[in-house]
Structure formats: C-alpha cells, structure tokens
Design a protein around this motif. Sequence first.
Motif, short mmCIF file in Angstrom:
data_model
loop_
_atom_site.label_atom_id
_atom_site.label_comp_id
_atom_site.label_asym_id
_atom_site.label_seq_id
_atom_site.Cartn_x
_atom_site.Cartn_y
_atom_site.Cartn_z
N GLY A 52 0.83 -1.20 0.00
CA GLY A 52 0.00 0.00 0.00
C GLY A 52 0.87 1.25 0.00
N PRO A 53 0.23 2.41 -0.07
CA PRO A 53 1.01 3.65 -0.09
C PRO A 53 1.64 3.93 1.27
N ASN A 54 2.73 4.66 1.26
CA ASN A 54 3.47 4.99 2.47
C ASN A 54 2.83 6.23 3.11
N GLN A 55 1.65 6.04 3.70
CA GLN A 55 0.92 7.15 4.30
C GLN A 55 0.36 6.71 5.64
N LEU A 56 0.28 7.67 6.55
CA LEU A 56 -0.37 7.41 7.83
C LEU A 56 -1.84 7.77 7.69
N SER A 57 -2.68 6.95 8.28
CA SER A 57 -4.10 7.26 8.22
C SER A 57 -4.43 8.33 9.25
N GLU A 58 -5.30 9.25 8.86
CA GLU A 58 -5.70 10.32 9.76
C GLU A 58 -6.79 9.80 10.67
N LYS A 59 -6.56 9.97 11.96
CA LYS A 59 -7.55 9.49 12.92
C LYS A 59 -8.52 10.62 13.23
N LYS A 60 -9.79 10.36 12.95
CA LYS A 60 -10.82 11.34 13.23
C LYS A 60 -11.22 11.21 14.69
N LYS A 61 -11.39 12.35 15.35
CA LYS A 61 -11.79 12.34 16.75
C LYS A 61 -13.11 13.09 16.87
N ASN A 62 -13.99 12.55 17.69
CA ASN A 62 -15.28 13.17 17.91
C ASN A 62 -15.06 14.57 18.48
N PRO A 63 -15.63 15.62 17.87
CA PRO A 63 -15.41 16.98 18.36
C PRO A 63 -15.88 17.18 19.80
N PHE A 64 -16.96 16.51 20.18
CA PHE A 64 -17.47 16.64 21.55
C PHE A 64 -16.48 16.04 22.54
N LEU A 65 -15.91 14.88 22.21
CA LEU A 65 -14.92 14.27 23.10
C LEU A 65 -13.64 15.10 23.16
#
Length: 106
Positions: A52-65
């Motif tokens: 796969g591509p050499n990229q880190l996946s962006e982790k989405k975080k709940n804005p309320f948390l």
Amino acid sequence: MSANDEKKAQLEEHAHQEMAEEISPELEALLHTDPSKGLTSAEITQRLQQFGPNQLSEKKKNPFLKFLSYFTGAIAYLIEIAWILSAVVQDWINFGIIGGLLILLP
C-alpha cells in the motif's frame, strides 16, 4: 577580554561535512534494492500492491470528546473545584465568571 571578543569566541564556524550514505549489507538485503539505482517502475507497482502507499491514516476524533478533553489535567481540575466551591458558598458572581471561563477558554 571585551564583550565583543567574547561574542567572537563563542561563535565558531564549522565546515559542512558531507556524510557518505552507506547502507549496511544486511539492510540492503532487507530492502531488496540497490540504493544507488532505486526501484524500477515494476517494483514500485508491485510494492504498492503488496504494502500500500506509504501514508499514515488520519484518525478522526469526535469533536465533543475533544472538547471534553480540555477539562482534564491538574490545573483544569483545580479550576473546576474552585467553580464548585464558589457554588457551595453561594458566591454566584465568581461561579458565573469561572463557569464562563471554563466554557469559553478550553
């Protein structure tokens, strides 16, 4: 020694030194490629399919948390205790000011 001489003594110029980029034979064997030539187009395509591509996946975080996470920590706990104590002693002006700051300035 004057202040000007001290500045000159503190500033030392270092000549830039090229470092030979040597890769150990063990690492070269693990990479399965010659560092001086690089990968061929076929190897690139094969590695992209395999790894796969050499990229880190962006982790989405709940804005309320994320908002609630601002209320954790030693200083935040002390401010929250001050807010609760101002309500206990019925100092409503300080209760409102501290509560407003807790909400507006996370």
